[in-house]
Design a protein around this motif. Structure first.
Motif, PDB file in Angstrom:
ATOM      1  N   UNK A  39       0.930  -1.572   0.513  1.00 15.13           N
ATOM      2  CA  UNK A  39       0.438   0.058   0.082  1.00 15.13           C
ATOM      3  C   UNK A  39       1.276   1.200  -0.054  1.00 15.13           C
ATOM      4  N   UNK A  40       0.501   2.015  -1.047  1.00 12.12           N
ATOM      5  CA  UNK A  40       1.742   3.316  -0.978  1.00 12.12           C
ATOM      6  C   UNK A  40       0.442   4.469  -1.328  1.00 12.12           C
ATOM      7  N   UNK A  41       0.892   5.989  -1.485  1.00 15.48           N
ATOM      8  CA  UNK A  41      -0.100   6.920  -1.699  1.00 15.48           C
ATOM      9  C   UNK A  41       0.874   7.944  -2.872  1.00 15.48           C
ATOM     10  N   UNK A  42      -0.011   8.360  -3.147  1.00 15.93           N
ATOM     11  CA  UNK A  42       0.289   9.378  -4.199  1.00 15.93           C
ATOM     12  C   UNK A  42      -0.536  10.184  -4.569  1.00 15.93           C
ATOM     13  N   UNK A  43       0.187  11.304  -6.202  1.00 18.23           N
ATOM     14  CA  UNK A  43      -0.887  12.026  -6.904  1.00 18.23           C
ATOM     15  C   UNK A  43      -0.660  12.763  -8.179  1.00 18.23           C
ATOM     16  N   UNK A  70       9.296  15.451   1.159  1.00 16.99           N
ATOM     17  CA  UNK A  70       9.798  14.703   2.592  1.00 16.99           C
ATOM     18  C   UNK A  70       9.780  13.779   2.215  1.00 16.99           C
ATOM     19  N   UNK A  71       8.604  12.696   1.652  1.00 22.92           N
ATOM     20  CA  UNK A  71       8.573  11.676   2.020  1.00 22.92           C
ATOM     21  C   UNK A  71       9.513  10.991   0.982  1.00 22.92           C
ATOM     22  N   UNK A  72      10.048   9.488   1.147  1.00 24.70           N
ATOM     23  CA  UNK A  72      11.437   9.509   0.430  1.00 24.70           C
ATOM     24  C   UNK A  72      10.820   7.667  -0.562  1.00 24.70           C
ATOM     25  N   UNK A  73       9.639   7.477  -0.002  1.00 26.03           N
ATOM     26  CA  UNK A  73       9.070   6.222  -0.099  1.00 26.03           C
ATOM     27  C   UNK A  73       8.554   6.728  -1.135  1.00 26.03           C
ATOM     28  N   UNK A  74       8.841   5.505  -2.603  1.00 30.49           N
ATOM     29  CA  UNK A  74       8.459   5.478  -3.315  1.00 30.49           C
ATOM     30  C   UNK A  74       6.789   4.858  -3.664  1.00 30.49           C
ATOM     31  N   UNK A  75       6.237   4.994  -5.045  1.00 26.85           N
ATOM     32  CA  UNK A  75       4.339   5.046  -5.421  1.00 26.85           C
ATOM     33  C   UNK A  75       4.992   3.591  -5.311  1.00 26.85           C
ATOM     34  N   UNK A  97       2.074   0.475 -15.350  1.00 28.82           N
ATOM     35  CA  UNK A  97       2.729   0.161 -15.962  1.00 28.82           C
ATOM     36  C   UNK A  97       3.771   0.451 -15.859  1.00 28.82           C
ATOM     37  N   UNK A  98       4.241   0.660 -15.253  1.00 25.95           N
ATOM     38  CA  UNK A  98       5.904   1.277 -15.577  1.00 25.95           C
ATOM     39  C   UNK A  98       6.149   2.418 -14.475  1.00 25.95           C
ATOM     40  N   UNK A  99       7.483   2.523 -14.642  1.00 25.76           N
ATOM     41  CA  UNK A  99       8.259   3.926 -13.547  1.00 25.76           C
ATOM     42  C   UNK A  99       9.310   4.807 -14.377  1.00 25.76           C
ATOM     43  N   UNK A 100       9.485   5.465 -13.849  1.00 25.21           N
ATOM     44  CA  UNK A 100      10.526   6.484 -14.611  1.00 25.21           C
ATOM     45  C   UNK A 100      11.747   6.901 -12.932  1.00 25.21           C
ATOM     46  N   UNK A 101      12.732   6.488 -13.467  1.00 20.36           N
ATOM     47  CA  UNK A 101      13.788   6.371 -11.862  1.00 20.36           C
ATOM     48  C   UNK A 101      14.683   7.340 -11.870  1.00 20.36           C
ATOM     49  N   UNK A 106      11.679   6.322  -7.657  1.00 22.94           N
ATOM     50  CA  UNK A 106      11.385   6.276  -9.036  1.00 22.94           C
ATOM     51  C   UNK A 106      10.526   6.889  -8.640  1.00 22.94           C
ATOM     52  N   UNK A 107      10.141   7.811  -9.297  1.00 31.22           N
ATOM     53  CA  UNK A 107       9.530   9.398  -8.573  1.00 31.22           C
ATOM     54  C   UNK A 107       8.488   9.773 -10.020  1.00 31.22           C
ATOM     55  N   UNK A 108       8.526   8.975 -11.180  1.00 29.29           N
ATOM     56  CA  UNK A 108       7.144   8.896 -11.763  1.00 29.29           C
ATOM     57  C   UNK A 108       6.374   7.413 -11.912  1.00 29.29           C
ATOM     58  N   UNK A 109       5.233   6.944 -11.495  1.00 27.48           N
ATOM     59  CA  UNK A 109       4.780   5.928 -11.947  1.00 27.48           C
ATOM     60  C   UNK A 109       4.073   6.626 -13.404  1.00 27.48           C
ATOM     61  N   UNK A 110       3.962   5.530 -14.169  1.00 26.58           N
ATOM     62  CA  UNK A 110       3.544   5.524 -15.161  1.00 26.58           C
ATOM     63  C   UNK A 110       1.996   4.443 -15.140  1.00 26.58           C
ATOM     64  N   UNK A 111       0.610   4.714 -15.756  1.00 26.62           N
ATOM     65  CA  UNK A 111      -0.084   4.650 -15.665  1.00 26.62           C
ATOM     66  C   UNK A 111      -1.263   3.977 -16.980  1.00 26.62           C
ATOM     67  N   UNK A 112      -1.336   2.899 -17.172  1.00 29.28           N
ATOM     68  CA  UNK A 112      -2.749   3.095 -18.519  1.00 29.28           C
ATOM     69  C   UNK A 112      -4.618   3.608 -18.146  1.00 29.28           C
TER      70      UNK A 112
END
Length: 139
Positions: A39-43, A70-75, A97-101, A106-112
Motif C-alpha cells: 500500500x502506497x500513496x501518491x498524487x 519529504x516522503x522518500x518512499x516510492x509509489x 505499468x512502469x516507472x521513471x527512476x 522511482x519518482x514518476x509512475x505511469x499508468x494506463x
C-alpha cells in the motif's frame, strides 16, 4: 476496512484534481496496493499524455508522483505492474505499468487510464459485468 473499487474516473474528470498540495498545486490523492511495495500513496496532477511510436501506435499515459517531496518512499517499484490505482472514492484512475527512476528512487509512475482500459475490454467482452455484487452460477 477494505475499499471496494467500483467504476473508473471518467475521462473528463481526469483534468479536475480534487485537492491541493502544501504548495497550493492541484492534485488528486491516489493509492495502490502492489505486489512489491504494497500500500502506497501518491498524487495525480490531472494530465493525460499521448505518445506515438514510429509505427503510429498510440499510447495513453497518466503520470503519478510520489506522495510528497519529504516522503522518500516510492509509489511503485518493479513487480507492481498491473496494480489498479484508485482515488479516495474507490474509482479506478488507471493501471500501473512502469516507472521513471531518478537516482535511487522511482519518482514518476505511469499508468494506463482506467476509462480507456475498460473501454478496450468491453470491445472484446461486451457483456462483461466488472462491478457486480452477485453472480449467477447458472448463467
Amino acid at each position: 476496512m477494505k475499499l471496494r473499487l467500483r467504476g473508473t474516473v471518467k475521462r473528463q474528470d481526469l483534468s479536475n484534481p480534487t485537492s491541493v498540495d502544501e504548495f497550493g498545486n492541484a492534485r488528486t490523492i491516489v493509492g495502490k496496493y502492489g505486489s512489491t511495495t504494497e500500500l502506497t500513496w501518491g498524487h495525480f496532477v490531472g494530465v493525460e499524455a499521448y505518445l506515438c511510436d514510429k509505427f503510429g501506435h498510440e499510447s495513453k499515459e497518466l503520470a503519478i508522483y510520489n506522495s510528497s517531496k519529504n516522503d522518500r518512499s516510492n509509489f511503485s517499484a518493479k513487480g507492481d505492474s498491473g496494480a489498479p490505482i484508485w482515488n479516495v472514492k474507490g474509482e479506478i484512475l488507471g493501471f500501473l505499468h512502469s516507472g521513471m527512476p531518478k537516482g535511487i528512487s522511482n519518482h514518476v509512475t505511469y499508468a494506463t487510464p482506467g476509462w480507456w482500459y475498460l473501454e478496450q475490454l468491453l470491445k472484446q467482452f461486451p457483456n462483461a459485468n466488472f462491478w457486480g455484487e452477485k453472480w449467477n452460477l447458472n448463467a
